[in-house]
Design an enzyme around this catalytic site. Structure first.
Site, short mmCIF file in Angstrom:
data_model
loop_
_atom_site.label_atom_id
_atom_site.label_comp_id
_atom_site.label_asym_id
_atom_site.label_seq_id
_atom_site.Cartn_x
_atom_site.Cartn_y
_atom_site.Cartn_z
N CYS A 38 35.06 -24.21 13.61
CA CYS A 38 34.45 -25.42 14.20
C CYS A 38 33.62 -26.17 13.16
CB CYS A 38 33.59 -25.06 15.40
SG CYS A 38 32.05 -24.23 14.98
N ASP A 40 30.60 -25.13 11.84
CA ASP A 40 29.16 -24.87 11.86
C ASP A 40 28.77 -23.81 10.84
OD1 ASP A 40 28.96 -26.63 13.99
OD2 ASP A 40 29.02 -25.05 15.50
N CYS A 68 27.22 -29.47 14.58
CA CYS A 68 27.17 -30.45 15.66
C CYS A 68 25.79 -30.50 16.30
CB CYS A 68 28.23 -30.09 16.71
SG CYS A 68 27.88 -28.55 17.59
N CYS A 113 27.61 -21.67 19.47
CA CYS A 113 26.49 -22.19 18.67
C CYS A 113 25.23 -21.34 18.88
CB CYS A 113 26.20 -23.64 19.01
SG CYS A 113 27.53 -24.78 18.60
#
Length: 172
Positions: A38, A40, A68, A113
């Protein structure tokens, strides 16, 4: 009138006004966690010192996150949750604790996250124990092995991307 957000007010607040951003030059614990699928990448720095009662507490904590809105918000919220806590209290924080503190259920695709932020914290605590030559709690050792295995697998698959992101985080 503003349209309703899929994110809680806490997430938006921590994204727009992140707390504890940056590096600690002489950190006595540094942790890294990432999910290159993703994009991150989180790096967490902490300084542990003794409280007036002689307990090991997190005196300062900062983060750098390449990711993000939810990744940045998780990093910021986590730092506010652990600053001033004992190292043991901080190590006991879970992904679920962080998600609850951020309010409003996160979209399923963004739950990772919170796990990444907690993983970065656990890695920083692990690094602190290792540098201080303190016995590493068994549960923290298991977490470290899991995180390192995951990072190693991802880094092997995406070497060029990892090198690029490391250069970004190091800065000029």
């Amino acid at each position: 009138m503003q349209p309703p957000s899929m994110y809680s007010k806490e997430i938006v607040n921590h994204f727009r006004n992140p707390r504890n951003v940056g590096r600690i030059r002489k950190a006595n614990g540094i942790g890294k966690a990432g999910n290159l699928l993703c994009g991150d990448l989180m790096k967490l720095y902490l300084n542990v010192g003794l409280s007036k009662k002689g307990l090991k507490v997190i005196k300062d904590i900062k983060f750098e996150t390449f990711g993000c809105i939810v990744a940045i918000s998780n990093s910021s919220m986590l730092t506010t949750m652990v600053k001033g806590r004992t190292i043991e209290e901080a190590a006991a924080i879970t992904k679920d604790d962080l998600v609850q503190k951020l309010g409003k259920p996160l979209p399923q695709i963004k739950l990772h996250c919170s796990l990444l932020a907690v993983d970065a914290l656990h890695e920083a605590i692990y690094d602190y124990y290792a540098k201080a030559q303190l016995p590493i709690p068994e549960e923290l050792e298991k977490e470290h092995q899991r995180i390192q295995k995951s990072l190693h697998t991802i880094e092997e698959r995406h070497k060029e991307f990892v090198e690029f992101e490391e250069k970004l985080l190091k800065g000029p």
